[in-house]
Design an enzyme around this catalytic site. Sequence first.
Site, mmCIF file in Angstrom:
data_model
loop_
_atom_site.group_PDB
_atom_site.id
_atom_site.type_symbol
_atom_site.label_atom_id
_atom_site.label_comp_id
_atom_site.label_asym_id
_atom_site.label_seq_id
_atom_site.Cartn_x
_atom_site.Cartn_y
_atom_site.Cartn_z
ATOM 1 N N VAL A 9 36.029 30.770 29.632
ATOM 2 C CA VAL A 9 36.757 31.336 30.545
ATOM 3 C C VAL A 9 37.340 32.686 29.900
ATOM 4 C CG1 VAL A 9 37.646 29.099 31.550
ATOM 5 C CG2 VAL A 9 39.106 30.046 29.548
ATOM 6 N N SER A 10 37.350 33.702 31.167
ATOM 7 C CA SER A 10 37.557 34.898 30.435
ATOM 8 C C SER A 10 38.868 35.627 30.101
ATOM 9 C CB SER A 10 37.180 36.077 31.768
ATOM 10 O OG SER A 10 37.852 35.610 32.672
ATOM 11 N N SER A 11 39.873 34.716 30.199
ATOM 12 C CA SER A 11 41.199 34.847 29.688
ATOM 13 C C SER A 11 41.990 33.667 29.593
ATOM 14 C CB SER A 11 41.781 36.032 30.618
ATOM 15 O OG SER A 11 42.397 35.240 31.787
#
Length: 204
Positions: A9-11
């Site tokens: 997941v990107s953040s």
Amino acid sequence: MKEYGYIRVSSTDQNGDRQRRALNERGVSPQNIFTDKQSGKDFNRPNYIRLVKRLREGDLLYVMSIDRLGRNYGEIQEQWRILTKEKEVDICVMDMPLLDTRTAKDLIGTFIADMVLQLLSFVAENERVNIRKRQEQGIAAAKARGVRFGRPGKPVPGNFGEIVRKWEVKELDFGEVLRLCDMSDATFYRRLRELRRRDSAKKD
């Protein structure tokens, strides 16, 4: 042969529940699922590195989509080569059946899989570039509207001018000035410059 799953997941504001459910449906053991919460711009991710070290010849790696593996066109290609050629691991991209190396063992299947991989990894990187460009444009537009970024500045005490005057005539030492203003020396001097600019502008 062991089955593994990789989630990215990107953040920290996102979670991998959808990816985790898909891996659970494939029967991947929870202890064999590795998750990273960071950008897909490169493969310098701690849990991805741990996963690659764990993989052995004949193992199967599930990933939800190619952009969960990464968003850098060249590095996706290189990691795919390392996993499938050097480590001889199978990869299944769950939302793209053509990217399942278990069913692409013959020459035509491998050719099709390679073409699809090149296309999807290019799209993933292009999206990353576009996201960064949109962010830069948004920041520039916000700055043009007067929006300020970063931590809010330290508030100046109401009697800042009086404190400065007493410091200048040596009624206060510098340590006492910083204590009264609750500022670092760098912040104090920055506020002092601002005060003097304002005073100078008033005189003009």
